[in-house]
Design a protein around this motif. Structure first.
Motif, PDB file in Angstrom:
ATOM      1  N   ALA A 349      41.599  27.718  26.583  1.00  0.00           N
ATOM      2  CA  ALA A 349      41.678  28.747  25.727  1.00  0.00           C
ATOM      3  C   ALA A 349      42.324  28.083  24.332  1.00  0.00           C
ATOM      4  O   ALA A 349      43.406  27.695  24.332  1.00  0.00           O
ATOM      5  CB  ALA A 349      42.613  29.959  25.993  1.00  0.00           C
ATOM      6  N   MET A 360      39.562  35.470  24.544  1.00  0.00           N
ATOM      7  CA  MET A 360      39.869  34.786  25.866  1.00  0.00           C
ATOM      8  C   MET A 360      39.958  36.053  26.811  1.00  0.00           C
ATOM      9  O   MET A 360      39.197  36.037  27.849  1.00  0.00           O
ATOM     10  CB  MET A 360      40.869  33.832  26.052  1.00  0.00           C
ATOM     11  CG  MET A 360      42.265  34.275  26.022  1.00  0.00           C
ATOM     12  SD  MET A 360      43.005  34.802  27.697  1.00  0.00           S
ATOM     13  CE  MET A 360      42.411  33.293  28.542  1.00  0.00           C
ATOM     14  N   GLY A 399      45.954  32.002  22.411  1.00  0.00           N
ATOM     15  CA  GLY A 399      45.383  31.940  23.706  1.00  0.00           C
ATOM     16  C   GLY A 399      46.342  32.101  24.530  1.00  0.00           C
ATOM     17  O   GLY A 399      46.172  32.503  25.830  1.00  0.00           O
TER      18      GLY A 399
END
Length: 806
Positions: A349, A360, A399
């Motif tokens: 991610a 994500m 992420g």
């Protein structure tokens, strides 16, 4: 002397020596100097106004700030409140602060000409008016950056709301000008406010620089001083109540007047007193705070907690447990063999604040809601099957926030049920109407407003770092609060040992009967520039064959040239220089860090410490000695694919029959990822950017821009290397690396900050929707993710690899 010489001397006239006068200064230059003098006297309100313009007119975090007003019918009252707060807490304090500085300066305007007099009158008024203009510019930015959506009714409602807000701000500016120009020159408030202001006359006399006791003008100016004092009281309450709590009351655009007007009364007072005393009080205060930060530390140490799960997880044991949970471990089942195992999924991610976390989370939720696979002919997978296939997540920056939210929610869910643990209701700031499935749950978790608390923490908490949480802790706690709001605590005890982001990081690990993905959160070391990984995994393993990450090593390093965050906590450091003792006194203020772990929210921030938004985190050992500082993982590589590659190679080296599939989730429509992966060669990639022509101060800006862009370039290179390495190690597989990304929206940049508007959320959500045969002219865009989504569904259902064509 002769007679003739004497007569000539007496007859000579006296010569007068005239002094050399400077040439007359042109009147226009006198006016320029007068304006410059007034601006110098007004440097505090001028600076806050300029900062407001930069924030609202230039900062990427504010490019869609006002699209939070999504419907005029539902938000008109908040719009009116915003204009009221803007006027009372930023515009009027800016004007009155400027007037106070003008009136307390002996040079203005009595000793100047007409230009100086007019500048002293009109510049304070102009500064107050410019606050409204800055907001209008930001509203225009929000309008121009509305993302392209199929739901035209939603877009139209937002456009109407922005137009209405622009009109309200213009009315507020008109009311401000009417008050400034038409109010009585000797205005005094009446009623309770007037009596209070009159009784405070002695106080204004004591604290106001240059105030003349008993003057009628001064008594009328006390009303402005009362407004500044009121703003200062609100400013103090933000310190006492906490930035995250105030952010809940006055979120996003409503917080702008607090951030820009909060410091104004205090700094204006210091500026006025400093000119009276001929002392640089503001500079002196800043130097004092800096010195104290050196002595006691800056309070940016990574927060720690105690954990009973301190032992790292060996990846060999994790693979063994993963096979057991997927029903294919030959050690626990006689009728199953390793080759029948499904493909383990590793997610990489990329970073990008809330945009990355939402992207994500939305993609993982999409696959766990297995009904989405029916359109691709996949109807044999359950939610639990997909959850068990997720082996690990390597995440960077935003992420990492999404990875922690998703994994913590998976850990809080029942291991036997397919229902998410989130509330089955509407969630504030999320674009949807009601949480019904896993994708809704994950999106709701990552759609919170994490921007306001962080900015309030930056503007207020970090100004006095010795008494309050720093802005990093404020941001962490905003994530924790969001998780608490969306995932309520269970009434009865479940198999999960811990719930919520206050739990120790090492406690979030897979357990027998309840598999959750392993987390590897990528940070960067200030000391040596390599990765600092926050993970429950051990940093080495015993490979049954050749080590894929070293020529000759036993044990084999799982992650090459990387440090474990938890190992750094146990690092011993000798004091070799006196400077090594700097900051050691902070242990008396903040306490000695004896704990062996960190919160889940802190672990996410270990990867998301981007400059200015979050400070670098000081990593201290048990003796409170500074071992290193951890900064954003994107400094090293912004996609997390170096770590994902090492995980995939180790997994295949330990169990050669397992064929990992790496899903790279990007979130920047303008990134330079190569168009080719193991599914398709897609031409929808922006052309190579060029350097900016006419760049100002290129000697300064070029290196900064280069460092910033290099992190993305390293990530792009790492994605390409990931594919090359995996195909070399597993040549029998056709599909090993698949990219998911956000399609470009013309020339519009997609907002990136710690808050994503509902419109941006809709834009990201629709990256799994669309018709590949349509074009933008038909109302729907061609979605480059569709063939990749189909390939991922097929690989999830398969237990083998398709042979790589020769």
């Amino acid at each position: 002397m002769t007679t003739s010489e004497r007569l000539s001397t007496e007859a000579a006239p006296e010569k007068t020596v005239k002094p050399c006068a400077p040439p007359p200064v042109p009147r226009w230059w006198q006016c320029v100097l007068s304006v410059a003098l007034v601006l110098w006297v007004l440097r505090v309100p001028t600076t806050t106004t300029v900062l407001g313009w930069l924030l609202l007119g230039v900062a990427p975090q504010a490019q869609d700030l006002f699209t939070e007003f999504t419907d005029l019918a539902d938000t008109w009252l908040r719009m009116v409140l915003f204009v009221f707060v803007l006027t009372l807490l930023w515009a009027l304090p800016t004007h009155y602060a400027a007037r106070m500085l003008i009136n307390s300066d002996s040079r203005l305007p009595a000793k100047g000409g007409p230009c100086l007099e007019r500048a002293a009158i009109y510049l304070p008024r102009l500064l107050g008016l410019l606050t409204f203009v800055a907001v209008e510019v930001s509203i225009l930015r929000s309008y121009m950056n509305i993302p392209t959506l199929d739901e035209q009714d939603v877009v139209q409602r937002v456009e109407h709301a922005l137009l209405a807000l622009a009109v309200l701000v213009a009315l507020g500016a008109s009311a401000y000008l009417a008050w400034i120009y038409l109010r009585p020159r000797h205005f005094r408030p009446r009623g309770l406010l007037g009596r209070l202001n009159a009784k405070l006359g002695w106080f204004w006399q004591a604290v106001s620089p240059g105030r003349k006791s008993g003057a009628a003008d001064e008594e009328s100016r006390d009303f402005g001083r009362l407004i500044l004092a009121g703003v200062f009281v609100i400013f103090a309450l933000i310190f006492l109540l906490g930035a995250d709590r105030v952010a809940g009351w006055f979120p996003r655009s409503m917080a702008i007047p607090f951030i820009l007007g909060g410091w104004l009364p205090f700094l204006t007072y210091l500026s006025g007193v400093g000119r009276q005393r001929r002392a640089p009080l503001i500079t002196g205060l800043a130097v004092l705070v800096a010195i104290l930060a050196v002595i006691f530390g800056d309070n940016h140490s990574v927060r720690r907690v105690a954990s009973k799960d301190a032992a790292p997880v060996k990846i060999e044991e994790a693979i063994d447990l993963w096979m057991t949970e997927n029903g294919c471990n030959p050690k626990t089942s006689n009728d199953k063999t390793v080759p029948s195992c499904p493909r383990p999924i590793i997610v990489a991610a990329a970073g990008g604040a809330s945009r990355a976390g939402f992207m994500m989370a939305s993609m993982i939720g999409y696959f766990i809601d297995t009904d989405q696979g029916e359109s691709y002919g996949i109807n044999t997978l359950s939610s639990r099957d997909v959850r068990n296939r997720l082996f690990a997540i390597s995440a960077v920056s935003g992420g990492a926030m999404g990875a922690v939210m998703v994994t913590a929610a998976l850990g809080a869910a029942s291991p036997v049920a397919d229902k998410p643990p989130c509330v089955n209701a509407a969630v504030d700031q999320w674009w949807g109407f009601k949480v019904n499935n896993w994708r809704d749950c994950f999106e709701a978790l990552t759609s919170g407003d994490f921007l306001t608390a962080g900015f309030l923490g930056f503007a207020f908490n970090d100004a006095l770092p010795f008494a309050f949480r720093d802005r990093a802790a404020v941001l962490e706690d905003s994530w924790r609060n969001r998780f608490r709001d969306v995932v309520p605590l269970a009434k009865e005890k479940t198999e999960s040992d811990c719930r919520g982001l206050d739990c120790p990081f090492l406690s979030l690990r897979p357990k027998p009967g309840h598999w959750i993905p392993l987390l590897v959160l990528n940070g960067t070391s200030e000391a040596i520039g390599r990765r600092i990984l926050t993970t429950p995994l051990a940093m080495s393993y015993v490979s049954p064959g050749q080590c894929p990450t070293a020529v000759a090593a036993n044990p084999c390093p799982l992650f090459v040239e990387a440090d474990s965050f938890h190992q750094l906590l146990r690092t011993q450091k000798a004091s070799r220089h006196q400077r090594d003792r700097l900051g050691m006194s902070g242990q008396f203020l903040y306490g000695k860090p004896q704990n062996n772990d960190l919160r889940l929210s802190t672990a996410a921030l270990n990867s998301a410490r981007f400059p200015l938004i979050s400070p670098p985190g000081s990593v201290r050992n048990q003796d409170y000695r500074l071992v290193d500082r951890i900064v954003d993982g994107g400094y090293f590589e912004n996609y997390g694919t170096v770590t994902a590659r090492e995980l995939a190679l180790a997994l295949h080296a330990i169990a050669p029959q397992l064929k990992p599939l790496v899903i790279v989730i990007s979130n920047d429509p303008a990134d330079q990822l190569g168009p080719t992966d193991d599914v398709a060669n897609d031409p929808q990639v922006p052309s190579r950017p060029t350097a900016t022509a006419g760049e100002v101060l290129s000697e300064v800006t070029a290196p900064i821009t280069t460092v910033f862009n290099a992190r993305t370039a390293h990530g792009v290179q790492a994605v390409d290397a990931l594919r090359t390495w995996l195909h070399a190690a597993i040549p029998e597989c056709d599909k090993l690396v698949i990219q998911l990304r956000i399609s470009p929206d013309g020339d519009k940049a997609l907002s990136m900050s710690w808050w994503e508007s509902p419109l941006v959320q809709r834009r990201i959500h629709r990256q799994t929707e669309g018709d590949p045969n349509s074009n933008s002219g038909s109302g729907k865009e061609s979605n480059q993710n569709l063939p990749r989504l189909k390939a991922i569904w097929q690989e999830m259902q398969s237990s083998s690899c398709k042979a790589n064509p020769a």
